[in-house]
Design a protein around this motif. Structure first.
Motif, PDB file in Angstrom:
ATOM      1  N   ARG A   3     -13.933  10.172   5.599  1.00 13.53           N
ATOM      2  CA  ARG A   3     -14.292  10.309   4.194  1.00 13.53           C
ATOM      3  C   ARG A   3     -14.660   8.916   3.707  1.00 13.53           C
ATOM      4  NH1 ARG A   3     -10.684  12.847  -0.750  1.00 13.53           N
ATOM      5  NH2 ARG A   3     -12.256  12.530  -2.346  1.00 13.53           N
ATOM      6  N   LEU A  63     -15.087   1.409   8.441  1.00 15.50           N
ATOM      7  CA  LEU A  63     -14.209   2.213   7.582  1.00 15.50           C
ATOM      8  C   LEU A  63     -14.983   2.790   6.405  1.00 15.50           C
ATOM      9  CD1 LEU A  63     -10.983   0.001   7.454  1.00 15.50           C
ATOM     10  CD2 LEU A  63     -11.182   2.282   8.458  1.00 15.50           C
ATOM     11  N   ARG A 117       0.831  -1.207   0.000  1.00 11.50           N
ATOM     12  CA  ARG A 117       0.000   0.000   0.000  1.00 11.50           C
ATOM     13  C   ARG A 117       0.864   1.255   0.000  1.00 11.50           C
ATOM     14  NH1 ARG A 117      -5.209  -2.052   1.396  1.00 11.50           N
ATOM     15  NH2 ARG A 117      -4.904  -3.857   2.710  1.00 11.50           N
ATOM     16  N   ARG A 135      -6.195  -2.230  -5.007  1.00  9.21           N
ATOM     17  CA  ARG A 135      -5.493  -1.437  -3.993  1.00  9.21           C
ATOM     18  C   ARG A 135      -5.594   0.081  -4.201  1.00  9.21           C
ATOM     19  NH1 ARG A 135      -0.534  -1.281  -5.294  1.00  9.21           N
ATOM     20  NH2 ARG A 135      -1.002   0.879  -5.659  1.00  9.21           N
ATOM     21  N   PRO A 136      -5.399   0.588  -5.426  1.00  9.26           N
ATOM     22  CA  PRO A 136      -5.465   2.058  -5.561  1.00  9.26           C
ATOM     23  C   PRO A 136      -6.881   2.626  -5.600  1.00  9.26           C
ATOM     24  CG  PRO A 136      -4.443   1.002  -7.494  1.00  9.26           C
ATOM     25  CD  PRO A 136      -5.039  -0.073  -6.675  1.00  9.26           C
ATOM     26  N   TYR A 181     -15.172   4.858  -5.260  1.00  6.46           N
ATOM     27  CA  TYR A 181     -13.986   5.463  -4.641  1.00  6.46           C
ATOM     28  C   TYR A 181     -13.866   6.939  -5.026  1.00  6.46           C
ATOM     29  CZ  TYR A 181      -9.100   6.282  -3.451  1.00  6.46           C
ATOM     30  OH  TYR A 181      -7.936   6.797  -2.923  1.00  6.46           O
ATOM     31  N   LYS A 223     -10.742   2.372  -0.101  1.00  5.76           N
ATOM     32  CA  LYS A 223     -10.311   3.056   1.111  1.00  5.76           C
ATOM     33  C   LYS A 223      -9.417   2.109   1.906  1.00  5.76           C
ATOM     34  CE  LYS A 223     -11.990   5.524   5.124  1.00  5.76           C
ATOM     35  NZ  LYS A 223     -13.155   6.083   5.803  1.00  5.76           N
ATOM     36  N   HIS A 224      -9.805   0.853   1.940  1.00  4.23           N
ATOM     37  CA  HIS A 224      -8.968  -0.157   2.586  1.00  4.23           C
ATOM     38  C   HIS A 224      -9.442  -1.521   2.112  1.00  4.23           C
ATOM     39  CE1 HIS A 224      -5.953  -1.377   5.392  1.00  4.23           C
ATOM     40  NE2 HIS A 224      -6.766  -2.144   6.077  1.00  4.23           N
ATOM     41  N   SER A 225      -8.620  -2.543   2.330  1.00  2.00           N
ATOM     42  CA  SER A 225      -9.074  -3.884   2.000  1.00  2.00           C
ATOM     43  C   SER A 225      -8.550  -4.861   3.040  1.00  2.00           C
ATOM     44  CB  SER A 225      -8.606  -4.284   0.596  1.00  2.00           C
ATOM     45  OG  SER A 225      -7.274  -3.920   0.383  1.00  2.00           O
ATOM     46  N   PHE A 226      -9.251  -5.980   3.134  1.00  4.60           N
ATOM     47  CA  PHE A 226      -8.874  -7.025   4.067  1.00  4.60           C
ATOM     48  C   PHE A 226      -8.840  -8.353   3.331  1.00  4.60           C
ATOM     49  CE2 PHE A 226     -11.150  -3.874   6.626  1.00  4.60           C
ATOM     50  CZ  PHE A 226     -10.304  -3.711   7.710  1.00  4.60           C
ATOM     51  N   VAL A 258      -0.918   2.798   8.152  1.00  8.64           N
ATOM     52  CA  VAL A 258       0.097   3.712   8.682  1.00  8.64           C
ATOM     53  C   VAL A 258      -0.346   4.189  10.062  1.00  8.64           C
ATOM     54  CG1 VAL A 258       1.160   5.988   8.409  1.00  8.64           C
ATOM     55  CG2 VAL A 258       0.989   4.438   6.442  1.00  8.64           C
ATOM     56  N   LYS A 307      -7.853 -14.354   7.033  1.00  8.71           N
ATOM     57  CA  LYS A 307      -6.806 -15.368   7.252  1.00  8.71           C
ATOM     58  C   LYS A 307      -7.320 -16.530   8.098  1.00  8.71           C
ATOM     59  CE  LYS A 307      -3.581 -13.004   5.213  1.00  8.71           C
ATOM     60  NZ  LYS A 307      -3.370 -13.379   3.819  1.00  8.71           N
ATOM     61  N   GLN A 360       1.225   5.455  -7.589  1.00 15.92           N
ATOM     62  CA  GLN A 360      -0.106   5.902  -7.981  1.00 15.92           C
ATOM     63  C   GLN A 360      -0.204   7.424  -8.045  1.00 15.92           C
ATOM     64  OE1 GLN A 360      -2.782   4.575  -4.974  1.00 15.92           O
ATOM     65  NE2 GLN A 360      -4.490   5.796  -5.690  1.00 15.92           N
ATOM     66  N   ARG A 400      -6.414   1.325  15.641  1.00 13.16           N
ATOM     67  CA  ARG A 400      -5.560   2.288  16.350  1.00 13.16           C
ATOM     68  C   ARG A 400      -5.037   3.393  15.440  1.00 13.16           C
ATOM     69  NH1 ARG A 400      -0.147  -1.275  17.825  1.00 13.16           N
ATOM     70  NH2 ARG A 400       0.182  -2.163  15.760  1.00 13.16           N
ATOM     71  N   SER A 401      -4.916   3.075  14.137  1.00  9.75           N
ATOM     72  CA  SER A 401      -4.347   4.085  13.246  1.00  9.75           C
ATOM     73  C   SER A 401      -5.430   4.911  12.557  1.00  9.75           C
ATOM     74  CB  SER A 401      -3.517   3.380  12.180  1.00  9.75           C
ATOM     75  OG  SER A 401      -4.339   2.448  11.497  1.00  9.75           O
ATOM     76  N   TYR A 402      -6.672   4.699  12.919  1.00 11.04           N
ATOM     77  CA  TYR A 402      -7.772   5.362  12.207  1.00 11.04           C
ATOM     78  C   TYR A 402      -8.678   6.082  13.194  1.00 11.04           C
ATOM     79  CZ  TYR A 402     -11.941   5.859   9.261  1.00 11.04           C
ATOM     80  OH  TYR A 402     -13.021   6.354   8.568  1.00 11.04           O
ATOM     81  N   VAL A 455      -7.230  -8.084  -4.034  1.00 15.42           N
ATOM     82  CA  VAL A 455      -6.749  -7.054  -3.107  1.00 15.42           C
ATOM     83  C   VAL A 455      -5.691  -6.202  -3.814  1.00 15.42           C
ATOM     84  CG1 VAL A 455      -5.380  -6.696  -1.015  1.00 15.42           C
ATOM     85  CG2 VAL A 455      -7.341  -8.235  -0.975  1.00 15.42           C
TER      86      VAL A 455
END
Lengths: 163, 574
Positions: free
Chosen positions: B153, B148, A18, B123-124, B90, B127-130, A70, B133, A25, B183-185, B119
């Motif tokens: 946004r 998310l 990413r 990717r571009p 997107y 917003k996010h992907s999972f 991140v 597992k 990108q 934690r990062s969001y 995935v």
């Protein structure tokens, strides 16, 4: 201007792609990239050096911060910082140049870490400028192979990049 | 403690999350999930005829309702077919969760049958992907995906689910996670008060202010507050294409929308403004024209939830990162009891603006005469009148999209549904379908063209299966109108592949699916055909209207010019 951005990244599959993908990108430039786990197994630390004016760097840091993987980042070049890179170089070491290589290695405070009758393998650490200078000094003698780690960095003093 | 298979967890989670309808198409890697859906009846599955339509339908629903749309597709081609719809969502910041089947874990990376690294592919554009597992993580990952998609946004989130994760034989504990933490969001919940205060001070001192608001207002449900703020100040307001309806367009303070094909008065007001208050808009290239000539005398206040949108193309003087609704609220309270510093300036500014309005009054296009082919613009106006401006309106992409935006007036948000950022032909019909299925009592109109419609017309079959009564207005000019317009203007009318030869007989085509189709060839037939089209709200009717292929969309900004540099007709420019 050159910037060194250090990132704490979730140690998750796909997280690195990413970050790298974002740079291509958005047409940002990666000069060096260095990534390894930290003392916290859930986090990797990624350090990237990039070129750009203030506007570009602002966009890079904003977009990086937007990535969910991140956790935190710092532009080390905004303050006093220590920058290091490690390089392994194989140089031709034959005849008279064998001594010359050894002398240059000493001047740069590098180390010879492997020896054959015709080749010295040199390990050197320092900032990117020092490594470039070493490469330049060795070029006339004959560089056979170069492996560089890319820049790693940390800020000076009490400032800490952590959760 | 309840033990469920991964597939049952997905079905159960969707119920617990309150998802009513999902759009999808089955295939090998998704079959366990489909079986789980079959064994319950709370979540309805709409079987589309192409996965791209699934994403557009879920997207249409999301835009109309403000809630995330849900898509379920299989691996490989199922997932790649969904890509255009994911990218569409997107670009317009639309909340959507896309569940993709994947080949079993042990096959990943072996070029297995119907394997794609979805995935990686998406990717571009997410917003996010999972990637799942372990089956036990399904509830938490799905909760994160919805969280998310819908917060901050918004945007699409892809969840890749290898087939073995949903195997019926493996059961794990299921608990619906009411809350998740990432934690990062941490999306901001309010703007910086000091900055908001500064912005309000600038508004009160402004002489030629203009509000410029975008899709962020619609997304954050800030229309009511925005309207109150604009009314309180008495300033003019223009919106982006995505922001249409965020402020009532029939109100006197509305200048319409701005940019490439925006109204003359909007673009003129922007160019001459001394203060631009941008909220939930992103200064994209279809708005600003040449950024180096953009609004030379204006100071810019920019409110956006996404810091990376601020100062991306145009530098903001007062950046405010925050949700539109709460920032506007704070602005309103700060304005209490305060007056404009230059009370005489605003009426003067309005006099100037009214002058611009008067210049173009009645000159926007030349209506057709009895017996002539219709102009596309007048068809839109007629549909506006017959639906009393209250329909959900979706569009495809091209001239008809711009005409619809120009001539259908929206007084409410979430009613104007268009692919603004990506400009996806084929969006309109499946989006309309998604809306109608979720808002069955409303009128849903899809303005399309014969080019766009043919990209997703297979969904007629879906509408037949689910009895979906959308109204399709085909502005048929026999050419790819916007391409032709650019070729007229920039390529000496060399119409390279913009002419659609061998059009089907749309009437027969629609009738083959058992629906009603009407043909309008000239001016005199329109009113009766519209009456018939809108007679029964539950009936799908396709109205095929021959419109003048020579018509261009104006105003049109001159490339590389400033906001004010516009072509106003085939013969006039500013």
């Amino acid at each position: 201007m050159r910037h060194i951005i250090s990132i704490l990244l979730e140690n998750e599959p796909g997280a690195l792609s990413r970050v790298v993908g974002l740079f291509s990108q958005r047409n940002f430039n990666i000069e060096t990239l260095n990534v390894a786990p930290t003392e916290d197994p859930s986090l990797s630390r990624l350090t990237v050096t990039t070129e750009g004016d203030d506007r570009v760097i602002e966009q890079i840091t904003k977009h990086l911060n937007k990535l969910i993987d991140v956790v935190k980042l710092v532009d080390l070049t905004e303050g006093h910082h220590i920058e290091r890179e490690l390089m392994l170089v194989k140089v031709k070491a034959l005849g008279a140049s064998r001594d010359e290589v050894k002398r240059t290695v000493d001047i740069f405070r590098a180390q010879i870490v492997d020896v054959t009758p015709s080749v010295y393998t040199v390990q050197i650490t320092g900032d990117a400028g020092k490594l470039d200078a070493f490469v330049q000094a060795m070029a006339p003698i004959g560089i056979l192979e170069v492996g560089r780690t890319g820049v790693s960095g940390i800020s000076r003093g009490d400032k800490i990049l952590s959760l | 403690m309840e033990l469920l298979s991964g597939a049952d967890m997905i079905a159960r989670f969707l119920q617990d999350e309150g998802v009513e309808r999902i759009y999808g198409y089955p295939g090998g890697a998704a079959l366990h999930i489909y079986d789980a859906l079959f064994r319950q009846d709370k979540v309805k599955h709409i079987l589309v005829r192409h996965e791209q339509a699934a994403t557009h339908a879920a997207d249409g629903y999301a835009r109309a309702s403000g809630k995330p749309g849900t898509v379920l597709v299989t691996s490989g081609p199922g997932a790649t077919n969904a890509v255009t719809g994911i990218a569409t969502a997107y670009m317009d910041s639309i909340p959507m969760v896309v569940l993709c089947g994947q080949v079993a874990s042990h096959l990943i990376g072996e070029d297995a049958f119907q394997e794609t690294d979805i995935v990686g592919v998406t990717r571009p554009i997410v917003k996010h992907s999972f990637a799942i597992k372990h089956p036990s993580e399904i509830p938490e990952v799905l909760k994160k995906a919805y969280y998310l998609a819908a917060t901050g946004r918004p945007g699409p989130v892809v969840v890749d689910i290898p087939k073995d994760m949903t195997a019926p034989t493996e059961r794990y504990e299921y608990v619906y996670p009411k809350k998740v933490k990432i934690r990062s969001y941490n999306p901001v919940t309010r703007g910086h008060s000091g900055q908001i205060k500064k912005a309000v001070d600038m508004m009160l001192k402004a002489r030629r202010p203009v509000f410029y608001t975008g899709g962020g207002i619609v997304t954050s449900g800030a229309s009511e507050n925005l309207t109150a703020l604009v009314k309180r100040l008495g300033f003019p307001i223009t919106t982006t294409l995505m922001g249409i309806g965020s402020y009532p367009q029939t109100d006197a303070q509305s200048l319409g929308w701005l940019g490439m094909h925006g109204s003359y008065e909007s673009n003129m007001a922007m160019h001459h403004a001394d203060l631009i208050i941008a909220i939930g808009a992103r200064f994209d290239d279809r708005v600003t024209n040449n950024t180096s000539k953009f609004c030379p005398t204006a100071k810019i206040v920019h409110v956006d939830i996404d810091p990376s949108s601020i100062s991306k193309t145009v530098r903001a003087d007062v950046p405010i990162v925050g949700p539109a609704d709460s920032v506007i609220n704070e602005m309103i309270s700060l304005l209490q009891g305060r007056e404009m510093a230059n009370a005489e300036a605003l009426p003067e500014w309005w006099t100037t603006i009214d002058g611009w309005r008067a210049e173009r009054e009645g000159k926007l296009y030349e209506p057709s005469q009895p017996g002539e082919r219709l102009k596309p613009q007048e068809v839109i106006e007629a549909v506006y009148h017959i639906t009393r401006g209250e329909a959900f309106v979706t569009t495809d992409v091209g001239q008809h999209q711009m005409f619809a935006a120009q001539y259908y007036k929206f007084d409410k948000p979430n009613r104007w549904i268009t692919s603004g950022g990506l400009g996806t032909m084929g969006f309109g019909f499946p989006a309309a379908m998604g809306i109608k299925q979720n808002f069955p009592d409303d009128t849903v109109v899809c303005f399309t063209g014969e080019g766009s419609f043919q990209m997703m017309m297979q969904e007629l079959s879906t509408c037949k299966q689910f009895g979906t009564g959308v109204k399709i207005i085909n502005l048929n000019n026999g050419t790819l109108g916007m391409v032709r317009q650019w070729q007229d203007l920039n390529y000496k009318s060399r119409h390279a592949h913009s002419y659609v030869e061998s059009l089907p007989d749309f009437q027969k085509l629609i009738e083959a699916y058992g629906f009603t189709a009407l043909k309008v060839e000239h001016h005199d037939e329109l009113d009766a055909a519209l009456e018939r089209t809108f007679a029964d709200n539950d009936e799908l009717v396709f109205l095929d209207i021959d419109v003048d292929p020579r018509e261009h969309v104006y105003p049109m900004q001159v490339p590389l010019g400033a906001m004010r540099d516009m072509l106003l007709s085939k013969t006039e420019r500013t």
